[in-house]
Design a protein around this motif. Sequence first.
Motif, mmCIF file in Angstrom:
data_model
loop_
_atom_site.group_PDB
_atom_site.id
_atom_site.type_symbol
_atom_site.label_atom_id
_atom_site.label_comp_id
_atom_site.label_asym_id
_atom_site.label_seq_id
_atom_site.Cartn_x
_atom_site.Cartn_y
_atom_site.Cartn_z
ATOM 1 N N LEU A 146 0.840 -1.194 0.000
ATOM 2 C CA LEU A 146 0.000 0.000 0.000
ATOM 3 C C LEU A 146 0.878 1.248 0.000
ATOM 4 C CD1 LEU A 146 -2.781 1.377 0.216
ATOM 5 C CD2 LEU A 146 -2.603 1.140 2.708
ATOM 6 N N PHE A 147 0.584 2.157 -0.957
ATOM 7 C CA PHE A 147 1.281 3.442 -1.042
ATOM 8 C C PHE A 147 0.250 4.549 -0.862
ATOM 9 C CE2 PHE A 147 3.952 0.446 -3.172
ATOM 10 C CZ PHE A 147 5.259 0.866 -2.951
ATOM 11 N N LEU A 148 0.463 5.384 0.142
ATOM 12 C CA LEU A 148 -0.467 6.457 0.458
ATOM 13 C C LEU A 148 -0.062 7.736 -0.268
ATOM 14 C CD1 LEU A 148 -0.875 5.883 4.308
ATOM 15 C CD2 LEU A 148 -2.329 5.027 2.451
ATOM 16 N N GLY A 149 -1.042 8.374 -0.916
ATOM 17 C CA GLY A 149 -0.788 9.634 -1.600
ATOM 18 C C GLY A 149 -0.987 10.818 -0.676
ATOM 19 N N ASP A 150 -0.474 11.977 -1.080
ATOM 20 C CA ASP A 150 -0.646 13.179 -0.276
ATOM 21 C C ASP A 150 -0.803 14.397 -1.185
ATOM 22 O OD1 ASP A 150 1.891 13.930 -1.174
ATOM 23 O OD2 ASP A 150 2.898 13.356 0.677
ATOM 24 N N ALA A 151 -0.905 15.573 -0.574
ATOM 25 C CA ALA A 151 -1.160 16.799 -1.316
ATOM 26 C C ALA A 151 -0.003 17.191 -2.227
ATOM 27 C CB ALA A 151 -1.451 17.940 -0.337
ATOM 28 N N LYS A 152 1.186 16.680 -1.943
ATOM 29 C CA LYS A 152 2.364 17.004 -2.746
ATOM 30 C C LYS A 152 2.616 15.973 -3.840
ATOM 31 C CE LYS A 152 4.654 19.517 1.002
ATOM 32 N NZ LYS A 152 5.887 19.612 1.848
ATOM 33 N N HIS A 153 1.643 15.123 -4.100
ATOM 34 C CA HIS A 153 1.777 14.075 -5.126
ATOM 35 C C HIS A 153 2.934 13.136 -4.815
ATOM 36 C CE1 HIS A 153 -0.660 16.159 -8.557
ATOM 37 N NE2 HIS A 153 -1.350 15.988 -7.445
ATOM 38 N N LYS A 154 3.099 12.820 -3.558
ATOM 39 C CA LYS A 154 4.125 11.879 -3.135
ATOM 40 C C LYS A 154 3.460 10.608 -2.634
ATOM 41 C CE LYS A 154 7.937 11.271 0.159
ATOM 42 N NZ LYS A 154 8.677 11.871 1.300
ATOM 43 N N VAL A 460 -2.889 12.129 -18.889
ATOM 44 C CA VAL A 460 -2.803 11.385 -17.633
ATOM 45 C C VAL A 460 -1.662 11.937 -16.795
ATOM 46 C CG1 VAL A 460 -2.568 9.120 -16.557
ATOM 47 C CG2 VAL A 460 -3.638 9.313 -18.807
ATOM 48 N N THR A 461 -1.964 12.324 -15.582
ATOM 49 C CA THR A 461 -0.940 12.846 -14.677
ATOM 50 C C THR A 461 0.081 11.761 -14.377
ATOM 51 O OG1 THR A 461 -2.554 14.296 -13.642
ATOM 52 C CG2 THR A 461 -0.528 13.875 -12.414
ATOM 53 N N ILE A 462 1.354 12.093 -14.472
ATOM 54 C CA ILE A 462 2.400 11.111 -14.177
ATOM 55 C C ILE A 462 3.436 11.665 -13.206
ATOM 56 C CG2 ILE A 462 2.174 9.880 -16.372
ATOM 57 C CD1 ILE A 462 4.619 11.436 -17.361
ATOM 58 N N ASP A 463 3.097 12.777 -12.535
ATOM 59 C CA ASP A 463 4.095 13.419 -11.688
ATOM 60 C C ASP A 463 4.034 12.968 -10.231
ATOM 61 O OD1 ASP A 463 1.703 14.629 -11.180
ATOM 62 O OD2 ASP A 463 2.477 16.674 -11.083
ATOM 63 N N TYR A 464 3.314 11.867 -9.968
ATOM 64 C CA TYR A 464 3.355 11.336 -8.604
ATOM 65 C C TYR A 464 4.725 10.729 -8.343
ATOM 66 C CZ TYR A 464 -1.320 12.003 -6.761
ATOM 67 O OH TYR A 464 -2.445 12.559 -6.229
#
Length: 498
Positions: A146-154, A460-464
């Motif tokens: 599991l990878f959790l996302g955040d507001a900074k796209h991390k 498609v966003t790829i900057d995560y």
Amino acid sequence: MKKLLLLLILSFFSAQGLAAGCPDGSEPVKSISADGTYFVYNCGGQASSSTANSSTANSNTKALAGIDIENDPNIDFFKPPQKPYPTDELYWFGRMWQMADFNKDGYSDVLYIGTMNPNNVDSIGVDTSGACGGGACKGDKPLPSLFLGDAKHKLTYAPELLIDKREDSGMSLGRQLLVADYNNDNILDFYVADHGVGTHNGFRDSYFLSQPNGTWVESSETHLSHSNFVVFDHGGATGDIDNDGDMDIVITGGTHDSPLICLLNNGKGFLKKRKCGGIFAFALELADMDGDGNLDALLGAEENDKNIDFTGIVWNDGRGNFNKHNNTSLPQHKKHYSGMPEVSASDLDNDGDLDIVYSRVGHLYVGTAIQIIENLGNKKFKDHGLFLLVEAPADFIPAGEGHEWNDFIEDIRFRDLDKDGDIDLYLSNSMSNKTDGMVLLNQGDFAFELLLPNVAKKYVTIDYKAPAPVSEEQKAAELAAEEMMDEILEELAAELGQ
């Protein structure tokens, strides 16, 4: 220390939606609620919703399916990394994923499954049944990641949130990741259909349920009527097949005696196993194909094998039964692309019913194509043919499934990527750079423009940002810091005890 920081109580309440027809006799327009847990229906611009956690469902009930959750238009969709650290070390191959807001913080997270790294690899056959000398593969079995996302796209790797206390924990070959709120606590859970690697005799699955402290615990022993049952479930899907307001599971049984196996939910996440009919298949999806409010079984397998050559729909009787004689066959393509590892459905022409998309491959996964079938209504369908994605040289002869022309589409997802009002197709393969991230851009009237991954990134966003690999020095430093913290906590506990 990490465990102490995880004691955050999540308390959100909502229910799945239920809608009747509109006052003018038309069907309501369906969308998913902002929190992704229930349907909202609009009649002439007026939204309404109501709970469905009861047995009072009527013929206008809109049963929730797994495809509604994985294609939720309200979550931030992006192209996840193929093998973020440490999945490149944990999994041998097959890093399939689902994207959702698992921890309810408003940001998209990514959950991966994959195949164990065996310590007895000895490839003797043409597929995964001969990967370990003809017997079951052995070694440490990894958990989902599991990878959790955040507001900074991390994306942050969170292994401490997934707990599996079985003696033989983890996955052998996770083939399907079925995400839904099974225990009705407003938090998404997940079921891993795991058919095993090394033989085609099957393996036991994994079932993770959310907990009040923010973790997910493998719950097969406590929440399956037949815990750790063995099955070769190449296909699997989730949805409310009996219209009682909770999410059930259907898996392919791997035998003609048990073509489909249903796991019926009691509303609290306890799943009762039973046979439920169907026809032997490898690919499976649940979708309401005739608009009667019941989720039907979309099936596909291998059209050149008379034992598993059915391509089509087995209709739901409304009680979660799929009588094999109550079916509709769909057009086949036996000559070059007879295999179907995946199937899904979405409304591609905005006419209110679901159209069908098959992932297709040639013999031993040589070549990759997509088949699109239009739903004409009244159980009538029109084949719009094959959309070729990767064609192998005509003289290519494979020695097995593992070759350079195996770029099959593992998952088919639906989004309006170019914001023109119709649904486009996002295609993924965790092992191919040729097809992972391909897009079929909907031009209307079942015409599609194929965009290669490097072009599709426009939509498609790829900057995560994926986690970076950790050096041996960093690992040693983190371990030393954790040991020091443990010592401090032990000393503190001893002082408090005195």
